[in-house]
Design a protein around this motif. Structure first.
Motif, PDB file in Angstrom:
ATOM      1  N   ALA A 123       0.810  -1.219   0.000  1.00  0.00           N
ATOM      2  CA  ALA A 123       0.000   0.000   0.000  1.00  0.00           C
ATOM      3  C   ALA A 123       0.845   1.271   0.000  1.00  0.00           C
ATOM      4  O   ALA A 123       0.394   2.323  -0.432  1.00  0.00           O
ATOM      5  N   GLN A 124       2.073   1.174   0.462  1.00  0.00           N
ATOM      6  CA  GLN A 124       2.956   2.341   0.529  1.00  0.00           C
ATOM      7  C   GLN A 124       3.853   2.466  -0.710  1.00  0.00           C
ATOM      8  O   GLN A 124       4.588   3.439  -0.838  1.00  0.00           O
ATOM      9  N   CYS A 125       3.785   1.490  -1.608  1.00  0.00           N
ATOM     10  CA  CYS A 125       4.635   1.483  -2.800  1.00  0.00           C
ATOM     11  C   CYS A 125       3.885   2.178  -3.933  1.00  0.00           C
ATOM     12  O   CYS A 125       3.017   1.594  -4.577  1.00  0.00           O
ATOM     13  N   THR A 126       4.220   3.426  -4.145  1.00  0.00           N
ATOM     14  CA  THR A 126       3.485   4.267  -5.070  1.00  0.00           C
ATOM     15  C   THR A 126       4.346   4.702  -6.243  1.00  0.00           C
ATOM     16  O   THR A 126       5.571   4.576  -6.218  1.00  0.00           O
ATOM     17  N   VAL A 127       3.668   5.239  -7.252  1.00  0.00           N
ATOM     18  CA  VAL A 127       4.341   5.803  -8.416  1.00  0.00           C
ATOM     19  C   VAL A 127       3.606   7.072  -8.820  1.00  0.00           C
ATOM     20  O   VAL A 127       2.385   7.176  -8.653  1.00  0.00           O
ATOM     21  N   ARG A 128       4.363   8.036  -9.324  1.00  0.00           N
ATOM     22  CA  ARG A 128       3.793   9.256  -9.888  1.00  0.00           C
ATOM     23  C   ARG A 128       4.450   9.469 -11.240  1.00  0.00           C
ATOM     24  O   ARG A 128       5.662   9.581 -11.331  1.00  0.00           O
ATOM     25  N   ARG A 129       3.628   9.504 -12.276  1.00  0.00           N
ATOM     26  CA  ARG A 129       4.121   9.767 -13.629  1.00  0.00           C
ATOM     27  C   ARG A 129       3.966  11.262 -13.893  1.00  0.00           C
ATOM     28  O   ARG A 129       2.901  11.827 -13.661  1.00  0.00           O
ATOM     29  N   PHE A 130       5.042  11.900 -14.350  1.00  0.00           N
ATOM     30  CA  PHE A 130       4.954  13.329 -14.630  1.00  0.00           C
ATOM     31  C   PHE A 130       5.407  13.635 -16.051  1.00  0.00           C
ATOM     32  O   PHE A 130       6.328  12.998 -16.573  1.00  0.00           O
ATOM     33  N   THR A 131       4.696  14.552 -16.678  1.00  0.00           N
ATOM     34  CA  THR A 131       5.014  15.032 -18.019  1.00  0.00           C
ATOM     35  C   THR A 131       4.684  16.523 -18.052  1.00  0.00           C
ATOM     36  O   THR A 131       3.858  16.987 -17.273  1.00  0.00           O
ATOM     37  N   PRO A 132       5.294  17.278 -18.957  1.00  0.00           N
ATOM     38  CA  PRO A 132       5.029  18.715 -18.990  1.00  0.00           C
ATOM     39  C   PRO A 132       3.660  19.080 -19.571  1.00  0.00           C
ATOM     40  O   PRO A 132       3.157  20.161 -19.330  1.00  0.00           O
ATOM     41  N   ASP A 133       3.036  18.151 -20.307  1.00  0.00           N
ATOM     42  CA  ASP A 133       1.799  18.480 -20.994  1.00  0.00           C
ATOM     43  C   ASP A 133       0.536  17.887 -20.371  1.00  0.00           C
ATOM     44  O   ASP A 133      -0.540  17.982 -20.936  1.00  0.00           O
ATOM     45  N   GLU A 134       0.644  17.266 -19.181  1.00  0.00           N
ATOM     46  CA  GLU A 134      -0.527  16.727 -18.485  1.00  0.00           C
ATOM     47  C   GLU A 134      -0.324  16.835 -16.984  1.00  0.00           C
ATOM     48  O   GLU A 134       0.790  17.014 -16.515  1.00  0.00           O
TER      49      GLU A 134
END
Length: 123
Positions: A49-60
């Motif tokens: 439950a603590q293993c997370t991901v965040r995807r980041f891009t400049p256009d979204e």
């Protein structure tokens, strides 16, 4: 068990629109690592439950999800009930998460893209 924050940025991907890479695209991942920088599978099993991901891009907007494993297959999951949004991570269990190492993630279109680990620190 301690968790690490791992930041990966899009590396050079010849033959794609990202031939020169893109420091503004990537992932921030929270996961337990062994002393040599591999995913600690035993610790992961206790702290899913603590293993997370965040995807980041400049256009979204950034997209939050979780690190998931089904059988031997690791992937980033953004909606628990939808497998269409899963992003497989090529041989994640074999990767060493240390600055300068590379990781391949299949994007939302299934295209494998290479990311460079640029930061690893305690979460």
């Amino acid at each position: 068990m301690s968790l690490s924050r791992i930041v990966m940025r899009l590396a050079r991907n010849p033959g794609t629109e990202f031939a020169g890479g893109d420091d503004h695209r990537g992932y921030s991942l929270t996961a337990p690592l062994t002393s040599d920088g591999h995913i600690d599978e035993a610790a992961y099993a206790k702290a899913k439950a603590q293993c997370t991901v965040r995807r980041f891009t400049p256009d979204e907007e950034a997209t939050d999800g979780r690190l998931a494993k089904r059988g031997a297959r690791w992937f980033f999951d953004y909606e628990a009930d939808d497998t269409a949004d899963d992003e497989p991570v090529h041989r994640l269990g074999d990767h060493r998460f240390a600055v300068g190492e590379y990781v391949t993630v299949a994007d939302e279109d299934g295209r494998p893209l290479t990311y460079k680990v640029v930061e690893v620190q305690p979460a």
